[in-house]
Enzyme design. Structure first.
Site, PDB file in Angstrom:
ATOM      1  CB  CYS A  18      -0.938   0.009   1.209  1.00 24.44           C
ATOM      2  SG  CYS A  18      -0.059   0.083   2.785  1.00 24.44           S
ATOM      3  CB  CYS A  21       4.340  -0.410   1.977  1.00 22.54           C
ATOM      4  SG  CYS A  21       3.232  -1.489   2.876  1.00 22.54           S
ATOM      5  CB  CYS A  85      43.998 -22.316 -14.705  1.00 21.14           C
ATOM      6  SG  CYS A  85      44.279 -20.536 -14.885  1.00 21.14           S
ATOM      7  CB  CYS A  88      40.379 -18.564 -15.801  1.00 21.86           C
ATOM      8  SG  CYS A  88      41.800 -18.625 -16.904  1.00 21.86           S
ATOM      9  CG  ASP A 500      15.522  24.269 -34.962  1.00 20.56           C
ATOM     10  OD1 ASP A 500      15.949  25.403 -35.239  1.00 20.56           O
ATOM     11  OD2 ASP A 500      15.946  23.221 -35.487  1.00 20.56           O
ATOM     12  CG  ASP A 689      17.055  18.859 -35.702  1.00 22.33           C
ATOM     13  OD1 ASP A 689      17.077  20.091 -35.503  1.00 22.33           O
ATOM     14  OD2 ASP A 689      17.438  18.334 -36.763  1.00 22.33           O
ATOM     15  CG  ASP A 693      17.816  23.154 -31.944  1.00 23.21           C
ATOM     16  OD1 ASP A 693      17.822  24.384 -32.123  1.00 23.21           O
ATOM     17  OD2 ASP A 693      17.595  22.334 -32.850  1.00 23.21           O
TER      18      ASP A 693
END
Length: 806
Positions: A18, A21, A85, A88, A500, A689, A693
């Site tokens: 809820c 919480c 090994c 690794c 723009d 874009d 801008d």
């Protein structure tokens, strides 16, 4: 990690049911040293945390566990090749343990596998595989992921719901059937003594509470003892009170007055059944709310056909690296981002742009992961993999937006923080008043239990986040990405959208239309300078020279002045190209020529050699097909359109006239776009874009970036239009307003429901001859309140893109 290095982490705490919480989890996280921001979302059961040292994932998870909200753990398995090994395996383990969200990691040399325990939601198998692969090992995630915690929880809820329902049915039938049909009651009393019947009800109701209903006690009682009661606490106390009273009436009736000897086993059992049904429906609706993310993830192919020494072979996508060559057959989804090297086809990019028409692809063209190849076979070279692909970034943006907390939620949080304790206090007060003024103990118990059960902070907690989750997911399907969820609320109040021009309202692919005088030599010089520039207008000049087959000389000492123009040394002469403002002594006849082009909507570019203006070029940029329709659609929404551009006033006015935009700020230098946007406040959104801008996008109340634009612009914006079409702005505003309207409806219901029904449950209508609400009806109403909120939010999945005329 340095003191200034901020990290982000997503955890999935258990036990949140809820809004109380949510508020408690946020308070616990915010109290941890180093935590800067903590946002908790009830709808997807996540906590997004921004933190610096000394905070760390283990400490944050520990704090939540101590508060009664343990973080879910998950076990991931990776297939790891290249380990030879013990050294690794140790290296693989060290690499994995260093990742945020990893609790433990074990690498097995013989099985070539690594098993990793993580905080669920903090990381993914794909991310860990990528990290291990960068360390020099070939790691891949498991072929099939185990069912996630939400699926397991849904299955458990359904199972417990069935069990509770079957156990409760005889109890409900025996008690309520007798009230509804007197003949049935007499038959039942003749079949067995009342004491025997009550004992049978006790056994069945106890089984309901001990097994299907134990979830409420396991979470609610500890929360109550910690002084932080939640929804589970209300249910636990209410059902325990009904069961305890009935147990005393059954086995020790002498402790109660004769008039108060009644049982409410059916109430305790039915409450559990109804709330479980509510949570089942809630869990199902939550799954539907996250359908957009699931759909996006489903667009990612699991395998790719990669070229190797033996030719092309299928490998898991996680193993593909930048530079690998991939083959895509007809009808297949493109697995990753890259560029076509061989073949021709048409690719369906509807998932990315919303455009139904497939896009032709040939060598050199870019392709995006998740899109669908058409009828031809393509060979591509991967350029972006893993989290760097466009689809992965889209998914990350949607997830981030879905976890956002809007400003409107702050009021809800302050209320819900005290809601459950207040409800428990009201329940106690109700019992006391009924004992003083009411007929007896039994009625007092019924009223108190009804108050506890009917209160529903669940609906309050879900009202905002579930609408955000569904709305942002649907917006992504419509080609609108909310990078920051807060933009949902801000965009709904936007009054002006400033565009723009180049690349936003126009195609951004200008062409050279005129050159006066028509001199190939001047075009050669102009192309030499513009070849060094990245400006869209410069490209038009270079392409025009190439189209005429001119040999363009080399340029040196290139320099550019943003908003003015550029110059360079070509064949020993200083050549300059730019706007009128670049040439203070511009001859009048050249100015008149340029203005003539501007009236036609063309951009004039003056050319000077050694300081003397020798000619003027005209470049035109076509208006995007849906640009005018976008302006009309915005007007229909009550939003004004404006244009902010560095172009000459006459050019801007011509374009504005074509589009129906009257508010124009022209000849604005990149730095001046911010001032132009500021002048349009309040409630202004800026759409752009380009790199230039970015400041205006950041300065506006809402920055909207064209998805086909630069990464800088996208990063500065709160909203991204994937398709690159300005019509997406109207869709974004429509979605925003619909989400905010939906949130207001949900909050109105959640608060109105409690304000209206808590007094009814307390028995305020009884003195006026009204009914006393039974705990069973209270449980049904409480369960339905959450279902209403979720169902209302799911209506947002029906939103459609705003259609505009070409």
């Amino acid at each position: 990690m340095t003191a200034s290095a901020e990290s982000t982490l997503r955890l999935r705490p258990e036990g949140m049911t809820c809004a109380s919480c949510v508020a408690r989890v946020e308070r616990v996280l915010q109290a941890q040293p180093g935590v800067r921001v903590a946002r908790v979302n009830l709808a997807d059961e996540s906590a997004d945390i921004h933190y610096v040292a000394p905070a760390e994932p283990a400490a944050l998870a520990g704090a939540l566990a101590k508060a009664g909200y343990p973080v879910r753990q998950a076990t991931l398995t990776l297939s790891v090749e290249g380990m030879t090994c013990a050294s690794c395996t140790g290296r693989v383990e060290r690499v994995l343990k260093a990742q945020p969200g990893v609790i433990d990691a074990t690498a097995n040399l013989a099985a070539r596998r690594a098993q990793i325990t993580v905080w669920e939601g903090a990381t993914t198998a794909e991310k860990l595989a990528e990290v291990v692969s960068r360390a020099g090992f070939a790691a891949t995630p498991p072929e099939e992921a185990a069912p996630d915690a939400r699926a397991r929880e849904y299955a458990a809820l359904k199972r417990d719901g069935w069990i509770a329902g079957l156990l409760t049915l005889p109890v409900f039938g025996a008690e309520m059937g007798g009230h509804a049909v007197p003949a049935f009651h007499h038959w039942l009393m003749g079949l067995m003594p009342q004491q025997t019947l009550w004992i049978a009800q006790f056994v069945l109701a106890t089984l309901v509470l001990v097994f299907p209903g134990r979830r409420f006690f396991a979470k609610g009682i500890p929360a109550l003892l910690r002084g932080g009661p939640d929804m589970n606490s209300l249910v636990a106390v209410g059902t325990a009170a009904a069961w305890g009273y009935s147990t005393v009436a059954t086995f020790a009736p002498h402790l109660l007055p004769v008039a108060a000897r009644a049982v409410y086993f059916e109430a305790a059992a039915v409450i559990v059944v109804l709330i479980l049904i509510g949570r089942i429906l809630e869990a199902r609706a939550r799954g539907q709310a996250g359908a957009a993310i699931a759909g996006l993830i489903g667009l990612q192919p699991s395998h790719a056909r990669v070229e190797g020494p033996q030719g092309f072979a299928d490998v898991p996508v996680a193993q593909v690296r930048p530079g690998d060559r991939l083959m895509i057959r007809p009808g297949e989804r493109i697995p990753l981002d890259g560029a076509v090297e061989e073949g021709r086809s048409a690719v369906d990019e509807a998932m990315l742009t919303g455009e139904a028409m497939p896009v032709a692809k040939a060598p050199g063209d870019r392709v995006t992961g998740g899109t669908v190849n058409g009828t031809g076979t393509l060979v591509m070279r991967a350029t972006h993999v893993g989290a760097d692909t466009a689809l992965a970034r889209i998914i990350a943006m949607v997830e981030q937006a879905q976890g956002a907390k809007l400003p409107v939620q702050a009021v809800v949080d302050r209320i819900t923080l005290w809601f459950v304790p207040v409800v428990m206090g009201l329940a106690v007060l109700t019992v006391i008043l009924w004992l003083i003024f009411g007929p007896g103990l039994a009625e007092a118990l019924v009223a108190g239990v009804s108050v506890l059960i009917i209160a529903c902070p669940c609906a309050m907690g879900l009202a905002t986040p579930v609408s955000i989750m569904v709305g942002t997911g649907r917006a992504a399907e419509l080609g609108v990405l909310f990078r920051r969820g807060e933009a949902l609320q801000t965009l709904a109040g936007v009054q002006t959208v400033a565009f723009d021009k180049t690349g936003t309202l126009t195609e951004g692919k200008p062409v050279l239309t005129d050159l006066k005088p028509a001199s190939p030599h001047l075009l050669r010089l102009a192309a030499a300078v513009e070849a060094q520039s990245e400006h869209p207008l410069a490209l038009a000049v270079v392409q025009a020279a190439a189209a005429q087959g001119l040999e363009v000389p080399a340029a040196r000492d290139f320099s550019a002045t943003p908003g003015h123009g550029a110059e360079a040394t070509v064949e020993g002469q200083r050549v300059a190209l730019g706007a009128a403002r670049m040439f203070p002594d511009l001859p009048n006849h050249w100015r008149v020529e340029g203005e003539g082009f501007a009236v036609q909507g063309k951009t004039p570019i003056y050319l000077a050699v050694e300081g003397k203006v020798l000619g003027v070029l005209a470049v035109a940029d076509k208006v995007k097909p849906g640009a005018r329709g976008a302006v009309v659609a915005l007007a229909d929404l009550g939003v004004d359109s404006a244009m902010v551009t560095g172009d000459a006033q006459r050019v801007a006015s011509a374009i504005g006239s074509e589009l129906g935009i009257s508010r124009i700020a022209a000849e604005v230098l990149p730095g001046g776009k911010v001032a132009a946007v500021e002048d349009m406040r309040p409630g202004v959104a800026f759409v752009g874009d380009g790199i230039n801008d970015a400041p205006a996008l950041a300065a506006a109340d809402v920055g909207i970036a064209i998805g086909t634009g630069t990464d800088v612009a996208i990063e500065a914006a709160e909203v991204v239009l994937i398709s690159g079409q300005p019509a997406g702005v109207a869709t974004a505003i429509t979605v925003s307003r619909a989400v905010m309207r939906n949130i207001r409806q949900n909050l109105g219901w959640a608060f109105g429901y409690n304000a209206a029904l808590i007094p009814v449950a307390a028995g305020v209508l009884v003195p006026f001859g009204g009914p006393q609400l039974s705990p069973m009806l209270a449980a049904g109403a409480m369960a339905l309140s959450s279902v209403f909120v979720l169902t209302n939010a799911l209506r947002l999945r029906r939103l459609k893109a705003v259609e505009v005329r070409p």
